[in-house]
Design an enzyme around this catalytic site. Structure first.
Site, PDB file in Angstrom:
ATOM      1  N   SER A  32      49.368  48.700  70.680  1.00 35.38           N
ATOM      2  CA  SER A  32      48.170  47.937  71.012  1.00 35.38           C
ATOM      3  C   SER A  32      48.474  46.845  72.031  1.00 35.38           C
ATOM      4  O   SER A  32      47.704  46.630  72.979  1.00 35.38           O
ATOM      5  CB  SER A  32      47.572  47.318  69.744  1.00 35.38           C
ATOM      6  OG  SER A  32      47.121  48.315  68.855  1.00 35.38           O
ATOM      7  N   ARG A  36      47.403  46.791  76.205  1.00 33.40           N
ATOM      8  CA  ARG A  36      46.650  45.639  76.694  1.00 33.40           C
ATOM      9  C   ARG A  36      47.405  44.941  77.828  1.00 33.40           C
ATOM     10  O   ARG A  36      46.812  44.546  78.842  1.00 33.40           O
ATOM     11  CB  ARG A  36      46.373  44.660  75.541  1.00 33.40           C
ATOM     12  CG  ARG A  36      45.245  45.105  74.616  1.00 33.40           C
ATOM     13  CD  ARG A  36      45.217  44.299  73.331  1.00 33.40           C
ATOM     14  NE  ARG A  36      44.027  44.575  72.518  1.00 33.40           N
ATOM     15  CZ  ARG A  36      43.860  45.655  71.755  1.00 33.40           C
ATOM     16  NH1 ARG A  36      44.823  46.571  71.701  1.00 33.40           N
ATOM     17  NH2 ARG A  36      42.755  45.824  71.045  1.00 33.40           N
ATOM     18  N   GLY A 101      42.537  56.215  72.270  1.00 34.23           N
ATOM     19  CA  GLY A 101      41.325  55.405  72.345  1.00 34.23           C
ATOM     20  C   GLY A 101      41.453  54.266  73.326  1.00 34.23           C
ATOM     21  O   GLY A 101      40.487  53.895  74.002  1.00 34.23           O
ATOM     22  N   ARG A 129      35.279  61.666  69.970  1.00 34.38           N
ATOM     23  CA  ARG A 129      35.344  60.248  69.628  1.00 34.38           C
ATOM     24  C   ARG A 129      34.228  59.477  70.343  1.00 34.38           C
ATOM     25  O   ARG A 129      33.898  59.776  71.505  1.00 34.38           O
ATOM     26  CB  ARG A 129      36.712  59.667  69.990  1.00 34.38           C
ATOM     27  CG  ARG A 129      37.857  60.355  69.281  1.00 34.38           C
ATOM     28  CD  ARG A 129      39.183  59.646  69.494  1.00 34.38           C
ATOM     29  NE  ARG A 129      39.236  58.371  68.772  1.00 34.38           N
ATOM     30  CZ  ARG A 129      40.299  57.584  68.753  1.00 34.38           C
ATOM     31  NH1 ARG A 129      41.396  57.925  69.415  1.00 34.38           N
ATOM     32  NH2 ARG A 129      40.285  56.453  68.071  1.00 34.38           N
ATOM     33  N   GLU A 316      43.709  51.006  60.299  1.00 31.26           N
ATOM     34  CA  GLU A 316      44.745  51.976  60.675  1.00 31.26           C
ATOM     35  C   GLU A 316      45.833  52.095  59.615  1.00 31.26           C
ATOM     36  O   GLU A 316      46.636  53.030  59.629  1.00 31.26           O
ATOM     37  CB  GLU A 316      45.379  51.614  62.026  1.00 31.26           C
ATOM     38  CG  GLU A 316      46.247  50.378  62.021  1.00 31.26           C
ATOM     39  CD  GLU A 316      45.511  49.147  62.511  1.00 31.26           C
ATOM     40  OE1 GLU A 316      46.132  48.330  63.202  1.00 31.26           O
ATOM     41  OE2 GLU A 316      44.313  48.999  62.190  1.00 31.26           O
ATOM     42  N   HIS A 343      38.136  58.374  64.226  1.00 31.16           N
ATOM     43  CA  HIS A 343      39.434  58.188  64.880  1.00 31.16           C
ATOM     44  C   HIS A 343      39.950  59.535  65.379  1.00 31.16           C
ATOM     45  O   HIS A 343      39.174  60.418  65.713  1.00 31.16           O
ATOM     46  CB  HIS A 343      40.404  57.500  63.924  1.00 31.16           C
ATOM     47  CG  HIS A 343      40.184  56.020  63.840  1.00 31.16           C
ATOM     48  ND1 HIS A 343      41.181  55.118  63.561  1.00 31.16           N
ATOM     49  CD2 HIS A 343      39.069  55.267  64.027  1.00 31.16           C
ATOM     50  CE1 HIS A 343      40.703  53.891  63.562  1.00 31.16           C
ATOM     51  NE2 HIS A 343      39.416  53.958  63.847  1.00 31.16           N
ATOM     52  N   ARG A 388      48.939  59.252  62.271  1.00 31.77           N
ATOM     53  CA  ARG A 388      48.980  58.574  60.972  1.00 31.77           C
ATOM     54  C   ARG A 388      49.078  59.575  59.815  1.00 31.77           C
ATOM     55  O   ARG A 388      49.624  59.252  58.755  1.00 31.77           O
ATOM     56  CB  ARG A 388      47.747  57.687  60.773  1.00 31.77           C
ATOM     57  CG  ARG A 388      47.564  56.601  61.813  1.00 31.77           C
ATOM     58  CD  ARG A 388      48.636  55.553  61.749  1.00 31.77           C
ATOM     59  NE  ARG A 388      48.422  54.524  62.774  1.00 31.77           N
ATOM     60  CZ  ARG A 388      49.360  53.745  63.271  1.00 31.77           C
ATOM     61  NH1 ARG A 388      50.613  53.855  62.834  1.00 31.77           N
ATOM     62  NH2 ARG A 388      49.084  52.849  64.185  1.00 31.77           N
ATOM     63  N   LYS A 413      52.294  60.339  69.652  1.00 31.51           N
ATOM     64  CA  LYS A 413      51.198  59.517  70.164  1.00 31.51           C
ATOM     65  C   LYS A 413      51.569  58.041  70.171  1.00 31.51           C
ATOM     66  O   LYS A 413      51.246  57.305  71.105  1.00 31.51           O
ATOM     67  CB  LYS A 413      49.951  59.751  69.311  1.00 31.51           C
ATOM     68  CG  LYS A 413      48.707  59.019  69.778  1.00 31.51           C
ATOM     69  CD  LYS A 413      47.535  59.350  68.894  1.00 31.51           C
ATOM     70  CE  LYS A 413      46.226  58.854  69.491  1.00 31.51           C
ATOM     71  NZ  LYS A 413      46.162  57.390  69.599  1.00 31.51           N
TER      72      LYS A 413
END
Length: 428
Positions: A32, A36, A101, A129, A316, A343, A388, A413
Site C-alpha cells: 500500500s 502510493r 486495485g 471489481r 484485508e 475484492h 489472501r 500479487k
C-alpha cells in the site's frame, strides 16, 4: 520490470507443523505504501528515492504503468532502492492493471493529466471489481472517460480543472485515495465528498493523507466524509518503506495456532497501516503480543479464544483471522466486511466454501462470517486468484494435514517469496 507470477500454478502442499513454531520472519515492504509513493513520485517536482520497496506483481504493474506514461524508474544494483524521475505525462498508453486495485483505481486520475488517450484493462477478475464511482467523479470535473469499468479509456489534455466531486466510496476507500493522490496537480485541487454508507478501511485513506503531507501537500481532513487537497507542487520523496503489516498476518497467526512464538522485526511504533490492528486482534484471541526494539512478537495461547469482531477498518485481515477462528474454543463472529465481496474474489463466499470443503462449519452473513470450529481434514483449497486465500490455506495447513493449495503462485500479487518464507519459518 516483469509482472509475471514467479511460481508455477500447480498445487502447493501446505506444510504441517510438528511442534510450536519459534521463528523470526522479516517481511518485505508495504504494498500500500510502495504504490502510493510511486504515484506521488511520478507527480513530484524532482527525483525520488524509495528504499526497500516491495517488489511484487502489484508494484511492478504500477511501475510499468507509470513508465508507459513517461516516468523513468530505475533500480540500484542490489535492487534495494527504486529511483523515480518524473516527466510530463504522455499518451497514448495501454495500462495492464492485473488484479491490482491500486493500479486500476489510483492511475485514472493520474492519467487524466496526460496528453493523449490511455487505455486500461486487467485480469478477468479485475473486470468484476467496482470502478464506476471514481470514473464518474472524473467525468464531473471534465475528464473524457469512455466506460464504467475495465476495460475503459480516457483522453487527457495535459491538465484537469479539479474542484468538488461527490461519490459513494462505500465499495472501496481506494476511490477517495485515488482522487486525493492526483488532486494537488489539478488546477483547483480536489474536494472529495462521500455520499453513502460508511467508508470501509478508513486507515487506508489516513495513509494517503499522511504520504501527501510527507510530500508537502496541504490536506484538510477535519470534516467527516470530506477531504480537501489544495493545488500545489509535490515534493520529491526520500523514504524507507515500512514492512507490510498485513502480509505479516499469516506468520503471526502461525504462532497463535501452534502455540509458538514469532517475531516480525522492524514493526513501526506508529503507523497508518491497517495491519497494525493485528496487535489488538491477536490479543483478543488470547495471544501475548509485545512490541519492543526487536519488533512485534506474538506468543500463542494454550487455547484460542473465540471472538466477535468488527473488521471494517482492517478488512484485508479477514481471511487470515478466519483461519485462526477455525481453531478457537467456540463460535466466532466477524462483521463489517460486506465490501470484501468485491475484492480479488468474493472473499466471504470463498472462505465459507473452502473452509467447509475441509469439514469446517462456516456461515456467510450479509456483512461477515460465523465460524464454528470443527475437526477438519485435508483436501484441495482453491484460491480464486486471491493472494489472501493462499495465506489462509497456509495457516490452516499448519494443523490440518493434506491441504493442497491450488495456484499458490497467485500470492505473488503482494508477496512473491511467501512460500519460501513459510518453509523457512517452519524449518526454523
Amino acid at each position: 520490470m516483469s509482472s509475471e507470477h514467479p511460481h508455477p500454478s500447480h498445487d502447493w502442499p501446505a506444510p504441517t507443523a510438528v511442534a510450536p513454531i519459534e521463528a523470526t520472519v522479516t517481511v518485505p515492504g508495504s504494498k500500500s505504501l510502495t504504490n502510493r509513493y510511486l504515484v506521488l513520485a511520478a507527480l513530484a517536482d524532482d527525483t525520488s528515492r524509495l528504499t526497500r520497496p516491495l517488489r511484487s506483481r502489484d508494484t511492478t504493474l504500477m511501475c510499468s504503468a507509470l513508465q508507459s506514461l513517461g516516468t523513468t524508474i530505475t533500480t540500484s544494483d542490489d535492487d534495494t532502492e527504486w529511483i523515480v524521475e518524473p516527466a510530463p505525462l504522455q499518451g497514448p498508453a495501454q495500462i495492464d492493471c492485473g488484479l491490482a486495485g491500486t493500479v486500476m483505481r489510483f492511475l485514472p486520475p493520474v492519467a487524466a493529466l496526460a496528453e493523449g488517450t490511455v487505455s486500461f484493462d486487467g485480469d478477468e477478475g479485475a473486470r468484476r471489481r467496482p470502478m464506476a464511482p471514481v470514473l464518474q467523479a472524473l467525468r464531473t470535473i471534465g475528464v473524457d472517460v469512455d466506460g464504467d469499468g475495465l476495460p475503459f479509456r480516457l483522453t487527457g489534455a495535459g491538465r484537469v480543472a479539479g474542484g468538488n466531486v461527490h461519490l459513494d466510496a462505500s465499495g472501496s476507500s481506494q476511490f477517495v485515495s485515488a482522487l486525493l493522490l492526483a488532486g494537488a496537480r489539478y488546477d483547483d485541487g480536489i474536494t472529495v465528498i462521500h455520499d453513502g454508507k460508511q467508508v470501509p478501511s478508513l486507515p487506508h485513506i489516513a495513509m494517503t493523507v499522511e504520504v501527501l503531507r510527507d510530500a508537502g501537500v496541504l490536506v484538510d481532513d477535519s470534516d467527516v466524509n470530506r477531504w480537501r487537497v489544495e493545488p500545489s507542487p509535490i515534493r520529491s520523496l526520500e523514504v524507507d518503506v515500512e514492512p507490510d503489516l498485513s502480509n505479516a498476518a499469516a506468520f503471526l497467526a502461525a504462532a497463535v495456532v501452534t502455540g509458538g512464538r514469532v517475531t516480525v522485526p522492524g514493526w513501526p511504533s506508529a503507523t497508518s497501516q491497517a495491519g497494525d490492528k493485528l496487535r489488538e486482534i491477536l490479543g483478543v484471541f488470547g495471544a501475548e503480543v509485545t512490541l519492543d526494539r526487536h519488533g512485534l512478537t506474538v506468543v500463542g495461547p494454550e487455547r484460542i479464544t473465540a471472538v466477535d469482531l468488527d473488521l471494517h477498518e482492517a478488512s484485508e485481515l479477514t481471511p487470515v483471522v478466519a483461519a485462526i477462528a477455525a481453531f478457537a474454543d467456540g463460535p466466532s463472529y466477524f462483521r463489517g466486511v460486506a465490501h470484501i465481496r468485491g475484492h480479488e474474489t468474493d472473499r466471504l463466499a470463498a472462505l465459507a466454501t473452502e473452509l467447509n470443503r475441509l469439514g469446517g462449519d462456516v456461515t456467510e452473513t450479509p456483512d461477515g462470517l460465523i465460524i464454528r470450529p470443527q475437526r477438519m481434514h485435508g483436501d484441495v483449497f482453491r484460491t480464486y486468484a486471491d493472494h489472501r486465500m493462499v495465506m489462509t490455506a497456509a495457516v490452516i495447513g499448519l494443523r490440518v494435514a493434506g491441504v493442497a493449495v491450488q495456484d499458490a503462485g497467485t500470492v505473488a500479487k503482494t508477496l512473491p517469496e511467501f512460500t519460501t518464507l513459510w518453509a523457512r519459518m517452519i524449518g526454523a
